[in-house]
Motif scaffolding. Sequence first.
Motif, PDB file in Angstrom:
ATOM      1  N   GLU A  24      23.122  37.698  -4.186  1.00  0.00           N
ATOM      2  CA  GLU A  24      23.043  37.845  -5.893  1.00  0.00           C
ATOM      3  C   GLU A  24      21.787  38.818  -6.214  1.00  0.00           C
ATOM      4  O   GLU A  24      20.616  38.501  -5.971  1.00  0.00           O
ATOM      5  N   ALA A  25      22.107  39.957  -6.806  1.00  0.00           N
ATOM      6  CA  ALA A  25      20.970  40.775  -7.279  1.00  0.00           C
ATOM      7  C   ALA A  25      21.528  41.850  -8.399  1.00  0.00           C
ATOM      8  O   ALA A  25      22.692  42.071  -8.494  1.00  0.00           O
ATOM      9  N   GLY A  26      20.610  42.115  -8.976  1.00  0.00           N
ATOM     10  CA  GLY A  26      20.821  43.058 -10.153  1.00  0.00           C
ATOM     11  C   GLY A  26      20.785  44.735  -9.857  1.00  0.00           C
ATOM     12  O   GLY A  26      21.551  45.575 -10.352  1.00  0.00           O
ATOM     13  N   THR A  27      19.949  45.004  -8.914  1.00  0.00           N
ATOM     14  CA  THR A  27      19.622  46.112  -8.414  1.00  0.00           C
ATOM     15  C   THR A  27      19.557  46.351  -6.745  1.00  0.00           C
ATOM     16  O   THR A  27      19.612  45.307  -6.033  1.00  0.00           O
ATOM     17  N   LEU A  28      19.761  47.517  -6.394  1.00  0.00           N
ATOM     18  CA  LEU A  28      19.876  47.867  -4.669  1.00  0.00           C
ATOM     19  C   LEU A  28      18.561  47.370  -4.247  1.00  0.00           C
ATOM     20  O   LEU A  28      18.372  46.703  -3.158  1.00  0.00           O
ATOM     21  N   ALA A  29      17.361  47.541  -4.995  1.00  0.00           N
ATOM     22  CA  ALA A  29      16.414  47.127  -4.373  1.00  0.00           C
ATOM     23  C   ALA A  29      16.283  45.664  -4.289  1.00  0.00           C
ATOM     24  O   ALA A  29      15.525  45.316  -3.391  1.00  0.00           O
ATOM     25  N   GLU A  30      16.419  44.772  -5.279  1.00  0.00           N
ATOM     26  CA  GLU A  30      16.412  43.460  -5.321  1.00  0.00           C
ATOM     27  C   GLU A  30      17.424  42.949  -3.963  1.00  0.00           C
ATOM     28  O   GLU A  30      16.875  41.866  -3.384  1.00  0.00           O
ATOM     29  N   ALA A  31      18.613  43.498  -3.803  1.00  0.00           N
ATOM     30  CA  ALA A  31      19.478  43.061  -2.824  1.00  0.00           C
ATOM     31  C   ALA A  31      18.822  43.530  -1.394  1.00  0.00           C
ATOM     32  O   ALA A  31      18.709  42.572  -0.520  1.00  0.00           O
ATOM     33  N   SER A  53      20.826  55.344   5.005  1.00  0.00           N
ATOM     34  CA  SER A  53      21.761  55.633   3.674  1.00  0.00           C
ATOM     35  C   SER A  53      22.635  54.609   3.356  1.00  0.00           C
ATOM     36  O   SER A  53      22.707  53.727   4.083  1.00  0.00           O
ATOM     37  N   PHE A  54      22.652  54.711   1.989  1.00  0.00           N
ATOM     38  CA  PHE A  54      23.543  53.474   1.401  1.00  0.00           C
ATOM     39  C   PHE A  54      24.835  54.019   0.602  1.00  0.00           C
ATOM     40  O   PHE A  54      24.628  54.903  -0.084  1.00  0.00           O
ATOM     41  N   LEU A  55      25.677  53.423   0.774  1.00  0.00           N
ATOM     42  CA  LEU A  55      26.992  53.525  -0.177  1.00  0.00           C
ATOM     43  C   LEU A  55      27.229  52.333  -1.114  1.00  0.00           C
ATOM     44  O   LEU A  55      27.048  51.346  -0.650  1.00  0.00           O
ATOM     45  N   VAL A  56      27.314  52.666  -2.281  1.00  0.00           N
ATOM     46  CA  VAL A  56      27.609  51.686  -3.078  1.00  0.00           C
ATOM     47  C   VAL A  56      29.172  51.752  -3.765  1.00  0.00           C
ATOM     48  O   VAL A  56      29.459  52.867  -4.307  1.00  0.00           O
ATOM     49  N   ASP A  57      30.026  50.756  -3.264  1.00  0.00           N
ATOM     50  CA  ASP A  57      31.506  50.831  -3.588  1.00  0.00           C
ATOM     51  C   ASP A  57      31.844  52.616  -3.448  1.00  0.00           C
ATOM     52  O   ASP A  57      32.784  53.126  -4.100  1.00  0.00           O
ATOM     53  N   GLY A  58      31.507  52.927  -2.094  1.00  0.00           N
ATOM     54  CA  GLY A  58      32.046  54.063  -1.483  1.00  0.00           C
ATOM     55  C   GLY A  58      31.340  55.171  -2.059  1.00  0.00           C
ATOM     56  O   GLY A  58      31.343  56.497  -1.521  1.00  0.00           O
ATOM     57  N   ALA A  59      30.352  55.227  -3.050  1.00  0.00           N
ATOM     58  CA  ALA A  59      29.659  56.364  -3.609  1.00  0.00           C
ATOM     59  C   ALA A  59      28.175  56.538  -2.867  1.00  0.00           C
ATOM     60  O   ALA A  59      27.616  55.413  -2.837  1.00  0.00           O
ATOM     61  N   PRO A  60      27.898  57.576  -2.405  1.00  0.00           N
ATOM     62  CA  PRO A  60      26.575  57.618  -1.695  1.00  0.00           C
ATOM     63  C   PRO A  60      25.402  57.328  -2.744  1.00  0.00           C
ATOM     64  O   PRO A  60      25.651  57.992  -4.178  1.00  0.00           O
ATOM     65  N   ALA A  61      24.509  56.355  -2.510  1.00  0.00           N
ATOM     66  CA  ALA A  61      23.140  56.177  -3.518  1.00  0.00           C
ATOM     67  C   ALA A  61      22.420  57.556  -3.726  1.00  0.00           C
ATOM     68  O   ALA A  61      21.646  57.454  -4.708  1.00  0.00           O
ATOM     69  N   ARG A  76      30.274  46.570  -3.369  1.00  0.00           N
ATOM     70  CA  ARG A  76      30.032  46.543  -1.773  1.00  0.00           C
ATOM     71  C   ARG A  76      28.920  47.595  -1.373  1.00  0.00           C
ATOM     72  O   ARG A  76      29.193  48.922  -1.707  1.00  0.00           O
ATOM     73  N   ILE A  77      28.151  47.087  -0.597  1.00  0.00           N
ATOM     74  CA  ILE A  77      27.042  47.882  -0.372  1.00  0.00           C
ATOM     75  C   ILE A  77      27.078  48.224   1.266  1.00  0.00           C
ATOM     76  O   ILE A  77      27.087  47.173   2.046  1.00  0.00           O
ATOM     77  N   GLU A  78      26.962  49.478   1.639  1.00  0.00           N
ATOM     78  CA  GLU A  78      27.342  49.747   3.004  1.00  0.00           C
ATOM     79  C   GLU A  78      25.988  50.362   3.367  1.00  0.00           C
ATOM     80  O   GLU A  78      25.520  51.267   2.790  1.00  0.00           O
ATOM     81  N   VAL A  79      25.321  49.754   4.537  1.00  0.00           N
ATOM     82  CA  VAL A  79      24.042  50.313   5.270  1.00  0.00           C
ATOM     83  C   VAL A  79      24.532  51.171   6.510  1.00  0.00           C
ATOM     84  O   VAL A  79      24.969  50.741   7.317  1.00  0.00           O
TER      85      VAL A  79
END
Length: 137
Positions: A24-31, A53-61, A76-79
């Motif tokens: 449970e996180a509010g931002t990518l940094a918190e996660a 690199s990170f994808l958030v719901d399929g979109a590049p961060a 969904r965060i992909e690393v």
Amino acid sequence: MAKVTIQYWAAAREAAGTAAESVEAGTLAEALDMIVARRGDGERLRSVLAVSSFLVDGAPAGRRLPADLVLPEAARIEVLPRPPRPPSGGPPRGPPAGRGGRGGGGGPPPPPPPPRNGRKEPDSYGLGNLWVLRHTG
């Protein structure tokens, strides 16, 4: 705070010790901070995350700061870790350049040679002469 799923690929999966987990996180940094904090010695995971690199719901961060990337509920965060580099002095990566199979980089293929028969026709590799010789000979 949003409940999100983190999916690890390749070296990130090895460093995390799992294929996926939820936080449970509010931002990518918190996660990212939470997943590192869950591990007693998260230095290996931290070092992999630093070059991933990170994808958030399929979109590049992209180049956005992780602290500025707000996560929606059920994101969904992909690393995606950086691919390994070839060893020093090893063969170049990618397809061989030109004809002959000698390495040397990507780039476009060389232009075809000029026609041998002096005519501009679909047979720009000079095979028309061979065809004529084979059938008249």
